[in-house]
Each structure stands twice: as structure tokens, then as C-alpha cells.
Scaffold this motif. Structure first.
Motif, PDB file in Angstrom:
ATOM      1  N   ILE A   7       0.852  -1.207   0.000  1.00 32.77           N
ATOM      2  CA  ILE A   7       0.000   0.000   0.000  1.00 32.77           C
ATOM      3  C   ILE A   7       0.884   1.252   0.000  1.00 32.77           C
ATOM      4  O   ILE A   7       1.737   1.416   0.866  1.00 32.77           O
ATOM      5  N   ASP A   8       0.687   2.093  -0.995  1.00 30.73           N
ATOM      6  CA  ASP A   8       1.404   3.369  -1.070  1.00 30.73           C
ATOM      7  C   ASP A   8       0.422   4.523  -1.005  1.00 30.73           C
ATOM      8  O   ASP A   8      -0.785   4.340  -1.223  1.00 30.73           O
ATOM      9  N   GLY A   9       0.953   5.720  -0.763  1.00 34.14           N
ATOM     10  CA  GLY A   9       0.111   6.910  -0.801  1.00 34.14           C
ATOM     11  C   GLY A   9       0.798   8.093  -0.149  1.00 34.14           C
ATOM     12  O   GLY A   9       1.792   7.937   0.572  1.00 34.14           O
ATOM     13  N   PRO A  10       0.259   9.281  -0.378  1.00 34.31           N
ATOM     14  CA  PRO A  10       0.837  10.498   0.208  1.00 34.31           C
ATOM     15  C   PRO A  10       0.541  10.618   1.704  1.00 34.31           C
ATOM     16  O   PRO A  10      -0.231   9.839   2.258  1.00 34.31           O
ATOM     17  N   ALA A  11       1.148  11.610   2.333  1.00 27.11           N
ATOM     18  CA  ALA A  11       0.994  11.825   3.779  1.00 27.11           C
ATOM     19  C   ALA A  11      -0.464  12.104   4.125  1.00 27.11           C
ATOM     20  O   ALA A  11      -1.152  12.862   3.440  1.00 27.11           O
ATOM     21  N   GLY A  12      -0.942  11.477   5.189  1.00 31.19           N
ATOM     22  CA  GLY A  12      -2.294  11.725   5.670  1.00 31.19           C
ATOM     23  C   GLY A  12      -3.379  11.027   4.872  1.00 31.19           C
ATOM     24  O   GLY A  12      -4.570  11.267   5.096  1.00 31.19           O
ATOM     25  N   SER A  13      -3.003  10.129   3.952  1.00 29.36           N
ATOM     26  CA  SER A  13      -4.034   9.453   3.148  1.00 29.36           C
ATOM     27  C   SER A  13      -4.699   8.337   3.932  1.00 29.36           C
ATOM     28  O   SER A  13      -5.717   7.791   3.500  1.00 29.36           O
ATOM     29  N   GLY A  14      -4.121   7.952   5.073  1.00 33.19           N
ATOM     30  CA  GLY A  14      -4.707   6.900   5.905  1.00 33.19           C
ATOM     31  C   GLY A  14      -3.932   5.595   5.871  1.00 33.19           C
ATOM     32  O   GLY A  14      -4.403   4.587   6.391  1.00 33.19           O
ATOM     33  N   LYS A  15      -2.732   5.624   5.284  1.00 30.73           N
ATOM     34  CA  LYS A  15      -1.955   4.382   5.116  1.00 30.73           C
ATOM     35  C   LYS A  15      -1.764   3.621   6.427  1.00 30.73           C
ATOM     36  O   LYS A  15      -2.051   2.432   6.508  1.00 30.73           O
ATOM     37  N   SER A  16      -1.252   4.303   7.467  1.00 34.05           N
ATOM     38  CA  SER A  16      -0.918   3.577   8.703  1.00 34.05           C
ATOM     39  C   SER A  16      -2.178   3.067   9.391  1.00 34.05           C
ATOM     40  O   SER A  16      -2.259   1.882   9.737  1.00 34.05           O
ATOM     41  N   SER A  17      -3.143   3.953   9.609  1.00 34.82           N
ATOM     42  CA  SER A  17      -4.320   3.536  10.375  1.00 34.82           C
ATOM     43  C   SER A  17      -5.120   2.475   9.629  1.00 34.82           C
ATOM     44  O   SER A  17      -5.560   1.482  10.214  1.00 34.82           O
ATOM     45  N   VAL A  18      -5.289   2.653   8.323  1.00 34.83           N
ATOM     46  CA  VAL A  18      -6.068   1.691   7.536  1.00 34.83           C
ATOM     47  C   VAL A  18      -5.311   0.352   7.438  1.00 34.83           C
ATOM     48  O   VAL A  18      -5.888  -0.716   7.644  1.00 34.83           O
ATOM     49  N   SER A  19      -4.003   0.424   7.176  1.00 39.26           N
ATOM     50  CA  SER A  19      -3.216  -0.822   7.034  1.00 39.26           C
ATOM     51  C   SER A  19      -3.235  -1.624   8.324  1.00 39.26           C
ATOM     52  O   SER A  19      -3.326  -2.851   8.311  1.00 39.26           O
ATOM     53  N   LYS A  20      -3.133  -0.925   9.454  1.00 40.84           N
ATOM     54  CA  LYS A  20      -3.142  -1.595  10.751  1.00 40.84           C
ATOM     55  C   LYS A  20      -4.469  -2.354  10.947  1.00 40.84           C
ATOM     56  O   LYS A  20      -4.492  -3.503  11.356  1.00 40.84           O
ATOM     57  N   GLN A  21      -5.562  -1.698  10.629  1.00 38.65           N
ATOM     58  CA  GLN A  21      -6.885  -2.307  10.808  1.00 38.65           C
ATOM     59  C   GLN A  21      -7.093  -3.475   9.839  1.00 38.65           C
ATOM     60  O   GLN A  21      -7.651  -4.509  10.213  1.00 38.65           O
ATOM     61  N   VAL A  22      -6.611  -3.305   8.621  1.00 38.99           N
ATOM     62  CA  VAL A  22      -6.706  -4.374   7.617  1.00 38.99           C
ATOM     63  C   VAL A  22      -5.888  -5.582   8.080  1.00 38.99           C
ATOM     64  O   VAL A  22      -6.322  -6.736   7.975  1.00 38.99           O
ATOM     65  N   ALA A  23      -4.706  -5.316   8.630  1.00 40.48           N
ATOM     66  CA  ALA A  23      -3.843  -6.408   9.121  1.00 40.48           C
ATOM     67  C   ALA A  23      -4.557  -7.171  10.237  1.00 40.48           C
ATOM     68  O   ALA A  23      -4.560  -8.405  10.257  1.00 40.48           O
ATOM     69  N   ARG A  24      -5.178  -6.453  11.159  1.00 38.87           N
ATOM     70  CA  ARG A  24      -5.929  -7.115  12.236  1.00 38.87           C
ATOM     71  C   ARG A  24      -7.030  -8.003  11.661  1.00 38.87           C
ATOM     72  O   ARG A  24      -7.196  -9.147  12.070  1.00 38.87           O
ATOM     73  N   ALA A  25      -7.790  -7.438  10.711  1.00 36.89           N
ATOM     74  CA  ALA A  25      -8.930  -8.163  10.154  1.00 36.89           C
ATOM     75  C   ALA A  25      -8.497  -9.449   9.459  1.00 36.89           C
ATOM     76  O   ALA A  25      -9.216 -10.443   9.478  1.00 36.89           O
ATOM     77  N   ARG A  26      -7.305  -9.426   8.838  1.00 30.95           N
ATOM     78  CA  ARG A  26      -6.855 -10.595   8.087  1.00 30.95           C
ATOM     79  C   ARG A  26      -5.915 -11.495   8.886  1.00 30.95           C
ATOM     80  O   ARG A  26      -5.482 -12.530   8.386  1.00 30.95           O
ATOM     81  N   GLY A  27      -5.556 -11.077  10.097  1.00 33.37           N
ATOM     82  CA  GLY A  27      -4.579 -11.854  10.866  1.00 33.37           C
ATOM     83  C   GLY A  27      -3.169 -11.745  10.297  1.00 33.37           C
ATOM     84  O   GLY A  27      -2.356 -12.667  10.409  1.00 33.37           O
TER      85      GLY A  27
END
Ligand SMILES: Nc1ncnc2c1ncn2[C@@H]1O[C@H](COP(=O)(O)OP(=O)(O)O)[C@@H](O)[C@H]1O
Ligand SMILES: Nc1ccn([C@@H]2O[C@H](COP(=O)(O)OP(=O)(O)O)[C@@H](O)[C@H]2O)c(=O)n1
Length: 233
Positions: A7-27
Motif C-alpha cells: 500500500i502506497d500513498g501520500p501523507a495523511g491518506s490513511g496508510k498507517s491507520s487503515v493498514s493496521k486495521q486491515v492487518a488485524r482483520a486478516r490476521g
């Protein structure tokens, strides 16, 4: 073999928060690559005084990178970043580090060094998959990843989200710093246009939960969850 979700994207696009939640959901594990550049900028600033701590000086940065005892957690529920014995999880988000990080990220030898580290962290994660987020994951770090996403949002929306996080800071100054950093960073790697085969998720008009759902849908289309497999979907 560990699966990489890039996952790539500019600053503040939600990369960290969204990726963290996606990782939790998928284990899966979660790897924040920006933390390595931030921690190296912190390390340069901590090592020297005056010219010896100049993050714009390539030789100073390369010297610091050769003695950089970096460690990061890939656990989305227990995120930490360390340099040697020092926990720098909070310190690397300070504005003085944020302002210095693009100088560090511009150095090709540094990029090559951390990219090797990122690939090793994924290989040795012991997890079925790792969500890896940054600026050049879909193009340089893991161009062969089975799922590659560019997470975007309109510049004013990204600036508003970031300044909401940094409540003590002036909103105008936060927005200006964010746009300045995007401009500096995009001269090094292109994270504003999707490379071939990369799916764009634009979160401008999505709330956080909808953005997580949109990313999970992109992943499920290529990598069904065990449950989905079982249902024959
Ligand atoms: N779709 C969204 N809607 C509203 N807020 C969001 C959304 N996605 C992320 N956020 C919030 O925006 C802020 C910046 O997100 P962050 O994950 O730190 O971005 P990045 O890692 O790309 O810089 C965080 O406070 C996060 O909770
Ligand atoms: N893959 C990456 C990740 C980050 N970076 C650099 O590291 C900095 C910090 O990244 P970050 O992901 O923590 O930044 P935010 O998007 O969270 O604001 C960026 O401004 C880039 O200079 C990079 O060059 N390549």
C-alpha cells in the motif's frame, strides 16, 4: 511463504491507520516503512550537534545509517519502534523529525539499505501475510506483490486529518508542512499516480470504516479469506 499486501500513498491518506486495521482483520502483520526513515532522521539528529546532525548532508546521513540499530514491531496490536535501547515510537512523530525526514529519504544508499531490511522483515515475520505501507512499496520494495493499492485522498482532506491528530499545532502550519513534504518526497518516488496493475482507493468521501472495507474488498478479490474459500466463493 508470506504474502505481501503493498500500500502506497501520500501523507495523511490513511496508510498507517487503515493498514493496521486491515492487518488485524486478516490476521496479518503490519509494516510501517516510513518509521525506518523517521527513525533514521531521529538518529541523525540524536547523534550529532551542528553540522554533524545535518539531515540534508548526504555523508552525515550515510554515516548514521552504517551504525543504525533499528527494530520495529510487525504486530498491529503492539506497535513500537526502537533505535538501540531507546523506544522512539512517539519521538519519530515530532514535527522536528517530520521536517527532517525527506532529506534522509532522498539518499539512494539509504533507500537500498532499508528496502533490504523491509524484505527481510516480511520474510522472517512468521505470519501468513504482511501489509506493507509506504511510498514505493508497489513499485520498488514489492512490485510483484499479489495485491498493490494506492491509497489517496484530496490534499485538503489529508491536511485536515493530519491537523486533527496534532491538536496542539497550528492547522495552517501542519497543512503547509504536509504539502512541502509531499512535494519533496514525490521528487524521489512517484506515489501520486498508480503504476500498472495498482488499484486506486480514494478515501476523500469515505469514512475510516468504509476505507478499511474498500481495501479489504480489493484484497479479497485476489486472496480469499479461509472462510471465503470454504464457502466456495
Ligand atoms: N477515511 C478516513 N476518514 C477519516 N479519517 C481517516 C480516514 N482514514 C484515515 N483517517 C485518519 O486520518 C489520520 C491520518 O491517517 P494516517 O493513517 O496516519 O495516514 P498516513 O499513514 O497515510 O499518513 C488518522 O488520524 C486517521 O485515523
Ligand atoms: N516507502 C517509504 C516510506 C516513507 N518514506 C519517507 O518517510 C517519510 C515518513 O513517512 P510516513 O509514512 O511515516 O509519513 P506519513 O504519511 O505518515 O506522514 C516520508 O515523508 C518519506 O520521506 C519514503 O521515502 N519511502
Amino acid at each position: 511463504m508470506t504474502l505481501t499486501i503493498a500500500i502506497d500513498g501520500p501523507a495523511g491518506s490513511g496508510k498507517s491507520s487503515v493498514s493496521k486495521q486491515v492487518a488485524r482483520a486478516r490476521g496479518y502483520g503490519y509494516l510501517d516503512t516510513g518509521a525506518a526513515y523517521r527513525a533514521l532522521a531521529w538518529h541523525v539528529l540524536a547523534r550529532g550537534t551542528g553540522a554533524a546532525s545535518d539531515t540534508a548532508d548526504e555523508a552525515v546521513v550515510v554515516a548514521a545509517a552504517s551504525d543504525f540499530p533499528y527494530a520495529i514491531s510487525l504486530d498491529p496490536d503492539d506497535y513500537w519502534v526502537r533505535v538501540g535501547e531507546t523506544d522512539v515510537t512517539a519521538a519519530i512523530r515530532e514535527p522536528r523529525v517530520t521536517a527532517a525526514v525527506s532529506g534522509v529519504a532522498r539518499v539512494p544508499a539509504v533507500r537500498a539499505q532499508v528496502n533490504e531490511l523491509f524484505r527481510r522483515l516480511v520474510r522472517e515475520s512468521g505470519r501468513p501475510g504482511v501489509v506493507v505501507e509506504g511510498r514505493d512499496i508497489t513499485t520498488v520494495v514489492a512490485p510483484d506483490a499479489p495485491v498493490r493499492i494506492l491509497l489517496t485522498a484530496a490534499p485538503d482532506v489529508r491536511a485536515a486529518r493530519r491537523s486533527a491528530e496534532l491538536s496542539g499545532e497550528d492547522a495552517g502550519a501542519v497543512a503547509a508542512a504536509l504539502h512541502r513534504r509531499d512535494a519533496a518526497d514525490s521528487a524521489v518516488v512517484d506515489f501520486l499516480t498508480a503504476a500498472d496493475g495498482v488499484t486506486v482507493v480514494d478515501s476523500t468521501d469515505l469514512d475510516f470504516a468504509q476505507t478499511v472495507e474498500a481495501v479489504l474488498d480489493v484484497i479479497s478479490a485476489t486472496v480469499p479469506t479461509p472462510q471465503e474459500n470454504h464457502d466456495g466463493r
